[in-house]
Design a protein around this motif. Sequence first.
Motif, PDB file in Angstrom:
ATOM      1  N   ILE A 147       0.843  -1.206   0.000  1.00  0.00           N
ATOM      2  CA  ILE A 147       0.000   0.000   0.000  1.00  0.00           C
ATOM      3  C   ILE A 147       0.874   1.250   0.000  1.00  0.00           C
ATOM      4  O   ILE A 147       0.633   2.197  -0.753  1.00  0.00           O
ATOM      5  CB  ILE A 147      -0.958  -0.008   1.215  1.00  0.00           C
ATOM      6  CG1 ILE A 147      -1.984  -1.129   1.051  1.00  0.00           C
ATOM      7  CG2 ILE A 147      -1.669   1.347   1.358  1.00  0.00           C
ATOM      8  CD1 ILE A 147      -2.933  -1.297   2.206  1.00  0.00           C
ATOM      9  N   GLU A 148       1.894   1.211   0.829  1.00  0.00           N
ATOM     10  CA  GLU A 148       2.810   2.351   0.915  1.00  0.00           C
ATOM     11  C   GLU A 148       3.408   2.681  -0.459  1.00  0.00           C
ATOM     12  O   GLU A 148       3.527   3.845  -0.835  1.00  0.00           O
ATOM     13  CB  GLU A 148       3.938   2.010   1.896  1.00  0.00           C
ATOM     14  CG  GLU A 148       4.441   3.186   2.692  1.00  0.00           C
ATOM     15  CD  GLU A 148       5.496   2.742   3.691  1.00  0.00           C
ATOM     16  OE1 GLU A 148       6.093   1.655   3.504  1.00  0.00           O
ATOM     17  OE2 GLU A 148       5.732   3.491   4.655  1.00  0.00           O
ATOM     18  N   GLU A 149       3.758   1.623  -1.192  1.00  0.00           N
ATOM     19  CA  GLU A 149       4.415   1.821  -2.491  1.00  0.00           C
ATOM     20  C   GLU A 149       3.407   1.884  -3.650  1.00  0.00           C
ATOM     21  O   GLU A 149       3.789   1.734  -4.810  1.00  0.00           O
ATOM     22  CB  GLU A 149       5.421   0.677  -2.724  1.00  0.00           C
ATOM     23  CG  GLU A 149       6.535   0.636  -1.668  1.00  0.00           C
ATOM     24  CD  GLU A 149       7.338  -0.662  -1.723  1.00  0.00           C
ATOM     25  OE1 GLU A 149       7.096  -1.491  -2.636  1.00  0.00           O
ATOM     26  OE2 GLU A 149       8.217  -0.854  -0.854  1.00  0.00           O
ATOM     27  N   ASP A 150       2.123   2.071  -3.307  1.00  0.00           N
ATOM     28  CA  ASP A 150       1.078   2.182  -4.331  1.00  0.00           C
ATOM     29  C   ASP A 150       1.082   1.047  -5.352  1.00  0.00           C
ATOM     30  O   ASP A 150       0.917   1.289  -6.561  1.00  0.00           O
ATOM     31  CB  ASP A 150       1.196   3.531  -5.071  1.00  0.00           C
ATOM     32  CG  ASP A 150       0.994   4.700  -4.130  1.00  0.00           C
ATOM     33  OD1 ASP A 150      -0.001   4.697  -3.381  1.00  0.00           O
ATOM     34  OD2 ASP A 150       1.832   5.623  -4.130  1.00  0.00           O
TER      35      ASP A 150
ATOM     36  N   TYR B 272      -0.392  -2.303  -7.331  1.00  0.00           N
ATOM     37  CA  TYR B 272      -1.702  -2.489  -7.961  1.00  0.00           C
ATOM     38  C   TYR B 272      -2.705  -3.101  -6.965  1.00  0.00           C
ATOM     39  O   TYR B 272      -2.446  -4.149  -6.366  1.00  0.00           O
ATOM     40  CB  TYR B 272      -1.546  -3.384  -9.203  1.00  0.00           C
ATOM     41  CG  TYR B 272      -2.827  -3.551  -9.981  1.00  0.00           C
ATOM     42  CD1 TYR B 272      -3.610  -2.451 -10.308  1.00  0.00           C
ATOM     43  CD2 TYR B 272      -3.266  -4.809 -10.382  1.00  0.00           C
ATOM     44  CE1 TYR B 272      -4.789  -2.596 -11.026  1.00  0.00           C
ATOM     45  CE2 TYR B 272      -4.444  -4.970 -11.105  1.00  0.00           C
ATOM     46  CZ  TYR B 272      -5.200  -3.856 -11.408  1.00  0.00           C
ATOM     47  OH  TYR B 272      -6.370  -4.003 -12.104  1.00  0.00           O
ATOM     48  N   CYS B 273      -3.850  -2.436  -6.813  1.00  0.00           N
ATOM     49  CA  CYS B 273      -4.882  -2.836  -5.822  1.00  0.00           C
ATOM     50  C   CYS B 273      -5.220  -4.318  -5.853  1.00  0.00           C
ATOM     51  O   CYS B 273      -5.368  -4.951  -4.808  1.00  0.00           O
ATOM     52  CB  CYS B 273      -6.194  -2.093  -6.076  1.00  0.00           C
ATOM     53  SG  CYS B 273      -6.095  -0.351  -5.744  1.00  0.00           S
ATOM     54  N   VAL B 274      -5.398  -4.859  -7.048  1.00  0.00           N
ATOM     55  CA  VAL B 274      -5.838  -6.250  -7.147  1.00  0.00           C
ATOM     56  C   VAL B 274      -4.765  -7.190  -6.585  1.00  0.00           C
ATOM     57  O   VAL B 274      -5.088  -8.185  -5.926  1.00  0.00           O
ATOM     58  CB  VAL B 274      -6.223  -6.606  -8.598  1.00  0.00           C
ATOM     59  CG1 VAL B 274      -6.547  -8.082  -8.737  1.00  0.00           C
ATOM     60  CG2 VAL B 274      -7.428  -5.764  -9.023  1.00  0.00           C
TER      61      VAL B 274
ATOM     62  N   ILE C  33      -2.728  -6.394  -4.173  1.00  0.00           N
ATOM     63  CA  ILE C  33      -2.824  -6.236  -2.714  1.00  0.00           C
ATOM     64  C   ILE C  33      -4.009  -7.046  -2.185  1.00  0.00           C
ATOM     65  O   ILE C  33      -3.905  -7.746  -1.176  1.00  0.00           O
ATOM     66  CB  ILE C  33      -2.983  -4.746  -2.326  1.00  0.00           C
ATOM     67  CG1 ILE C  33      -1.862  -3.891  -2.962  1.00  0.00           C
ATOM     68  CG2 ILE C  33      -2.978  -4.578  -0.813  1.00  0.00           C
ATOM     69  CD1 ILE C  33      -1.986  -2.391  -2.672  1.00  0.00           C
ATOM     70  N   LEU C  34      -5.120  -6.961  -2.901  1.00  0.00           N
ATOM     71  CA  LEU C  34      -6.316  -7.699  -2.471  1.00  0.00           C
ATOM     72  C   LEU C  34      -6.064  -9.202  -2.417  1.00  0.00           C
ATOM     73  O   LEU C  34      -6.576  -9.891  -1.527  1.00  0.00           O
ATOM     74  CB  LEU C  34      -7.500  -7.375  -3.389  1.00  0.00           C
ATOM     75  CG  LEU C  34      -8.179  -6.036  -3.081  1.00  0.00           C
ATOM     76  CD1 LEU C  34      -9.057  -5.581  -4.243  1.00  0.00           C
ATOM     77  CD2 LEU C  34      -9.043  -6.162  -1.815  1.00  0.00           C
ATOM     78  N   HIS C  35      -5.283  -9.712  -3.364  1.00  0.00           N
ATOM     79  CA  HIS C  35      -4.940 -11.142  -3.316  1.00  0.00           C
ATOM     80  C   HIS C  35      -4.167 -11.469  -2.034  1.00  0.00           C
ATOM     81  O   HIS C  35      -4.423 -12.477  -1.390  1.00  0.00           O
ATOM     82  CB  HIS C  35      -4.133 -11.565  -4.554  1.00  0.00           C
ATOM     83  CG  HIS C  35      -5.002 -11.882  -5.737  1.00  0.00           C
ATOM     84  ND1 HIS C  35      -5.686 -13.066  -5.843  1.00  0.00           N
ATOM     85  CD2 HIS C  35      -5.326 -11.154  -6.830  1.00  0.00           C
ATOM     86  CE1 HIS C  35      -6.382 -13.058  -6.982  1.00  0.00           C
ATOM     87  NE2 HIS C  35      -6.186 -11.914  -7.594  1.00  0.00           N
TER      88      HIS C  35
END
Lengths: 87, 87, 87, 87
Positions: free
Chosen positions: B26-29, B31-33, B35-37
């Motif tokens: 999250i800190e390093e932005d 890809y959301c998907v 992160i969600l995995h």
Amino acid sequence: MKRDKEDLLKRLRRIEGQVRGIYRMIEEDKYCVDILHQIAAARAALGKVGMSLLESHTRGCVTDAIKEERGDEAIDELVDILMKFVK
Amino acid sequence: MKRDKEDLLKRLRRIEGQVRGIYRMIEEDKYCVDILHQIAAARAALGKVGMSLLESHTRGCVTDAIKEERGDEAIDELVDILMKFVK
Amino acid sequence: MKRDKEDLLKRLRRIEGQVRGIYRMIEEDKYCVDILHQIAAARAALGKVGMSLLESHTRGCVTDAIKEERGDEAIDELVDILMKFVK
Amino acid sequence: MKRDKEDLLKRLRRIEGQVRGIYRMIEEDKYCVDILHQIAAARAALGKVGMSLLESHTRGCVTDAIKEERGDEAIDELVDILMKFVK
């Protein structure tokens, strides 16, 4: 015990009615989000019936098994089915 | 029993690492998907640790309680905590 | 957006602390049911972080994709990851 | 779209049958664990119907809302209903 059974049957009748209601909502092209609320409700109701059944199973069969020194197998089976409810 | 404990501790260390990894993503932005995995994986791992603990609790405390005729309370408590894992 | 990110990071720090707390509880042989409550709480907190992330992903990436006529792929990906949170 | 609808209706018919089957199993005092497996299956099937509906809702209503610059409200609603499926 008999009262528990009647209560479970009553709840299942209601869930059956909910599922039929969802069917009709889809058939009549109701708004998706309203249908999703009904699906979430039916799903939660099924989960609660499952937990009630699991409770009486633990009070009945599992308790008996433990008292008769065959608890291990009964607990294996219990945990195995539990995993199907948790993600 | 001791081996079970070590195994649980090892799994929790790994989950702690996963949570820290999610923090960094999250800190390093990232890809959301992706992160969600990672979040889904950490969440599932926590659920499994919970079920393992619940299993050993049932084999230990609940079994003892049942043998000493104080099973009812132990089972109430068990079902109560289970409901926190099922929606 | 930046505020959302800071909020997410704060929540993850808290979850990391919860996981470390669970580790200690197991190490010190605390009562299983108390540990299970902590696990359920950490798991629910992770689920909420996931949903927040999913929300901002939908408002950001998915919305952009839809506006640029590449929504289909983005929605496939969204539903695919959602399935990992629902059992 | 029409095919999707027919597919959903077919799946709901099957779920209705499963719920009726669970009713009968309880009525006839079948083994709890077998009933619990059926409940878990019906619950998972409902979850999948929910996710399919959510997918077509996102491809339809949410996509339209985003294109017409009223995406925010649609996404609020989406995330709100999602939270009912995740614990």
